[in-house]
Write a protein that holds these residues in place. Structure first.
Motif, PDB file in Angstrom:
ATOM      1  N   LEU A 293      14.236  59.953  58.357  1.00  0.00           N
ATOM      2  CA  LEU A 293      15.558  59.362  57.719  1.00  0.00           C
ATOM      3  C   LEU A 293      16.967  59.213  58.575  1.00  0.00           C
ATOM      4  O   LEU A 293      16.989  60.281  58.753  1.00  0.00           O
ATOM      5  CB  LEU A 293      15.417  60.289  56.511  1.00  0.00           C
ATOM      6  N   PRO A 294      17.115  58.560  58.718  1.00  0.00           N
ATOM      7  CA  PRO A 294      18.015  58.036  59.773  1.00  0.00           C
ATOM      8  C   PRO A 294      19.316  58.316  59.698  1.00  0.00           C
ATOM      9  O   PRO A 294      20.461  58.296  60.520  1.00  0.00           O
ATOM     10  CB  PRO A 294      17.803  56.601  59.830  1.00  0.00           C
ATOM     11  N   LYS A 295      19.305  59.053  58.056  1.00  0.00           N
ATOM     12  CA  LYS A 295      21.377  58.923  57.764  1.00  0.00           C
ATOM     13  C   LYS A 295      20.909  60.860  57.207  1.00  0.00           C
ATOM     14  O   LYS A 295      22.715  61.350  57.360  1.00  0.00           O
ATOM     15  CB  LYS A 295      21.547  58.463  56.947  1.00  0.00           C
ATOM     16  N   LEU A 296      20.442  61.223  56.978  1.00  0.00           N
ATOM     17  CA  LEU A 296      20.135  62.775  56.933  1.00  0.00           C
ATOM     18  C   LEU A 296      21.232  63.558  57.651  1.00  0.00           C
ATOM     19  O   LEU A 296      20.434  63.395  59.284  1.00  0.00           O
ATOM     20  CB  LEU A 296      19.059  62.791  57.239  1.00  0.00           C
ATOM     21  N   THR A 297      22.165  64.620  56.784  1.00  0.00           N
ATOM     22  CA  THR A 297      22.718  65.258  57.572  1.00  0.00           C
ATOM     23  C   THR A 297      22.439  67.331  57.218  1.00  0.00           C
ATOM     24  O   THR A 297      22.196  67.184  57.718  1.00  0.00           O
ATOM     25  CB  THR A 297      24.014  65.161  57.188  1.00  0.00           C
ATOM     26  N   SER A 298      22.007  67.176  55.825  1.00  0.00           N
ATOM     27  CA  SER A 298      21.576  68.026  55.357  1.00  0.00           C
ATOM     28  C   SER A 298      20.258  67.833  54.707  1.00  0.00           C
ATOM     29  O   SER A 298      19.741  67.506  53.882  1.00  0.00           O
ATOM     30  CB  SER A 298      22.028  68.295  54.303  1.00  0.00           C
ATOM     31  N   LEU A 299      19.007  69.677  55.278  1.00  0.00           N
ATOM     32  CA  LEU A 299      17.927  69.533  54.918  1.00  0.00           C
ATOM     33  C   LEU A 299      17.886  71.053  54.183  1.00  0.00           C
ATOM     34  O   LEU A 299      17.598  71.796  55.176  1.00  0.00           O
ATOM     35  CB  LEU A 299      16.945  69.052  55.932  1.00  0.00           C
ATOM     36  N   LEU A 300      17.404  71.086  53.052  1.00  0.00           N
ATOM     37  CA  LEU A 300      17.473  72.477  52.780  1.00  0.00           C
ATOM     38  C   LEU A 300      16.493  72.568  51.955  1.00  0.00           C
ATOM     39  O   LEU A 300      15.917  71.911  50.527  1.00  0.00           O
ATOM     40  CB  LEU A 300      19.193  72.711  51.650  1.00  0.00           C
ATOM     41  N   LEU A 301      15.446  73.345  52.517  1.00  0.00           N
ATOM     42  CA  LEU A 301      14.332  73.617  51.938  1.00  0.00           C
ATOM     43  C   LEU A 301      13.425  74.926  51.978  1.00  0.00           C
ATOM     44  O   LEU A 301      12.564  75.496  51.726  1.00  0.00           O
ATOM     45  CB  LEU A 301      12.751  73.045  52.498  1.00  0.00           C
ATOM     46  N   HIS A 302      14.774  75.510  51.900  1.00  0.00           N
ATOM     47  CA  HIS A 302      14.681  77.588  51.626  1.00  0.00           C
ATOM     48  C   HIS A 302      14.083  78.164  50.929  1.00  0.00           C
ATOM     49  O   HIS A 302      14.229  77.137  49.548  1.00  0.00           O
ATOM     50  CB  HIS A 302      15.742  78.281  52.241  1.00  0.00           C
ATOM     51  N   GLY A 303      13.418  79.041  50.426  1.00  0.00           N
ATOM     52  CA  GLY A 303      13.191  79.870  49.538  1.00  0.00           C
ATOM     53  C   GLY A 303      11.612  78.973  48.592  1.00  0.00           C
ATOM     54  O   GLY A 303      11.718  79.262  47.657  1.00  0.00           O
ATOM     55  N   ASN A 304      11.155  78.544  49.233  1.00  0.00           N
ATOM     56  CA  ASN A 304       9.524  78.049  49.118  1.00  0.00           C
ATOM     57  C   ASN A 304       8.264  78.530  49.626  1.00  0.00           C
ATOM     58  O   ASN A 304       8.332  79.360  49.693  1.00  0.00           O
ATOM     59  CB  ASN A 304      10.391  76.276  48.740  1.00  0.00           C
ATOM     60  N   TYR A 305       7.370  77.411  49.674  1.00  0.00           N
ATOM     61  CA  TYR A 305       5.621  78.402  49.451  1.00  0.00           C
ATOM     62  C   TYR A 305       5.575  76.764  50.769  1.00  0.00           C
ATOM     63  O   TYR A 305       4.263  77.107  50.961  1.00  0.00           O
ATOM     64  CB  TYR A 305       4.791  78.231  48.632  1.00  0.00           C
ATOM     65  N   LEU A 306       6.631  76.648  51.406  1.00  0.00           N
ATOM     66  CA  LEU A 306       6.438  75.530  52.027  1.00  0.00           C
ATOM     67  C   LEU A 306       5.426  76.340  53.925  1.00  0.00           C
ATOM     68  O   LEU A 306       5.728  77.258  54.156  1.00  0.00           O
ATOM     69  CB  LEU A 306       7.268  75.134  53.017  1.00  0.00           C
ATOM     70  N   SER A 307       3.974  75.384  53.790  1.00  0.00           N
ATOM     71  CA  SER A 307       3.373  76.643  54.980  1.00  0.00           C
ATOM     72  C   SER A 307       2.926  75.497  56.414  1.00  0.00           C
ATOM     73  O   SER A 307       4.019  74.319  56.322  1.00  0.00           O
ATOM     74  CB  SER A 307       1.717  76.980  54.802  1.00  0.00           C
ATOM     75  N   GLY A 308       2.024  75.206  57.754  1.00  0.00           N
ATOM     76  CA  GLY A 308       2.073  74.791  58.409  1.00  0.00           C
ATOM     77  C   GLY A 308       3.502  74.745  59.230  1.00  0.00           C
ATOM     78  O   GLY A 308       4.051  75.355  58.906  1.00  0.00           O
ATOM     79  N   THR A 309       3.275  73.722  60.643  1.00  0.00           N
ATOM     80  CA  THR A 309       4.780  73.751  61.575  1.00  0.00           C
ATOM     81  C   THR A 309       5.806  73.223  61.336  1.00  0.00           C
ATOM     82  O   THR A 309       5.951  72.234  60.685  1.00  0.00           O
ATOM     83  CB  THR A 309       4.229  73.342  62.678  1.00  0.00           C
ATOM     84  N   ILE A 310       7.141  73.441  61.204  1.00  0.00           N
ATOM     85  CA  ILE A 310       7.901  72.486  61.751  1.00  0.00           C
ATOM     86  C   ILE A 310       7.732  71.152  62.584  1.00  0.00           C
ATOM     87  O   ILE A 310       7.110  71.705  63.612  1.00  0.00           O
ATOM     88  CB  ILE A 310       9.213  73.566  62.345  1.00  0.00           C
ATOM     89  N   PRO A 311       8.034  70.437  62.060  1.00  0.00           N
ATOM     90  CA  PRO A 311       7.939  68.971  62.217  1.00  0.00           C
ATOM     91  C   PRO A 311       7.940  68.823  63.417  1.00  0.00           C
ATOM     92  O   PRO A 311       9.277  68.660  63.716  1.00  0.00           O
ATOM     93  CB  PRO A 311       7.929  67.489  61.866  1.00  0.00           C
ATOM     94  N   SER A 312       7.431  68.788  64.796  1.00  0.00           N
ATOM     95  CA  SER A 312       8.022  68.144  66.387  1.00  0.00           C
ATOM     96  C   SER A 312       9.099  66.285  66.296  1.00  0.00           C
ATOM     97  O   SER A 312       9.818  66.738  67.283  1.00  0.00           O
ATOM     98  CB  SER A 312       6.671  68.131  67.485  1.00  0.00           C
TER      99      SER A 312
END
Length: 173
Positions: free
Chosen positions: A96-115
């Protein structure tokens, strides 16, 4: 172009996110936080091509973040924290080329942070704390030089070496 705004924050709205939003191609702002929404984020979410701001935090949304989010190339602000989302962080978010804020805290997301997180050159806020992320912090995060707020705490499976590239993040507060 005039954008439509739907603001229904902090109510007692129950149910699922309706597919009817998919037809709102001029929808720029979707604020549904602080309700009792449950179920998944529908794949049709990706058809909201004018969407710039989305707030879905503090609900009971579950399932994974649909990869169709990658079609929303005007997105600037995404707040989906404090839900019950699971699965991995989709690679599509990092396109997403214009993304300035990504807030995904407090969930059950797993796996790695995308490289590929480093491709988000305008990203100022990244909150991924209180999830179940694993692996190491990708060195590419050092390419997010606009970052001023980086929160990765309380992911008990994050491990590995501390990326030296993090020293490129001179705007961290």
């Amino acid at each position: 172009t005039q954008h439509i705004e739907i603001t229904l924050n902090t109510n007692e709205i129950e149910g699922t996110i309706p597919d009817m939003f998919a037809g709102l191609t001029k929808l720029g702002y979707l604020y549904l936080s602080g309700n009792r929404l449950h179920g998944t984020i529908p794949p049709s979410f990706g058809s909201l091509i004018s969407l710039t701001h989305v707030q879905l935090y503090i609900n009971q949304l579950s399932g994974s973040i649909p990869s169709s989010i990658g079609a929303l190339t005007n997105l600037v602000y995404v707040h989906m924290g404090q839900n019950e989302l699971n699965g991995t962080i989709p690679h599509a978010i990092t396109t997403l080329p214009k993304l300035t804020s990504l807030l995904l805290h407090g969930n059950y997301l797993s796996g790695t942070i995308p490289s590929s997180i480093g491709s988000l050159s305008l990203l100022k806020t990244l909150t991924l704390q209180y999830n179940q992320l694993s692996g190491s912090i990708p060195s590419s995060i050092g390419s997010c030089t606009a970052l001023s707020d980086l929160e990765l705490n309380n992911n008990i499976n994050l491990e590995g070496d501390f990326p030296t590239e993090i020293t490129n993040l001179v705007n961290l507060e």
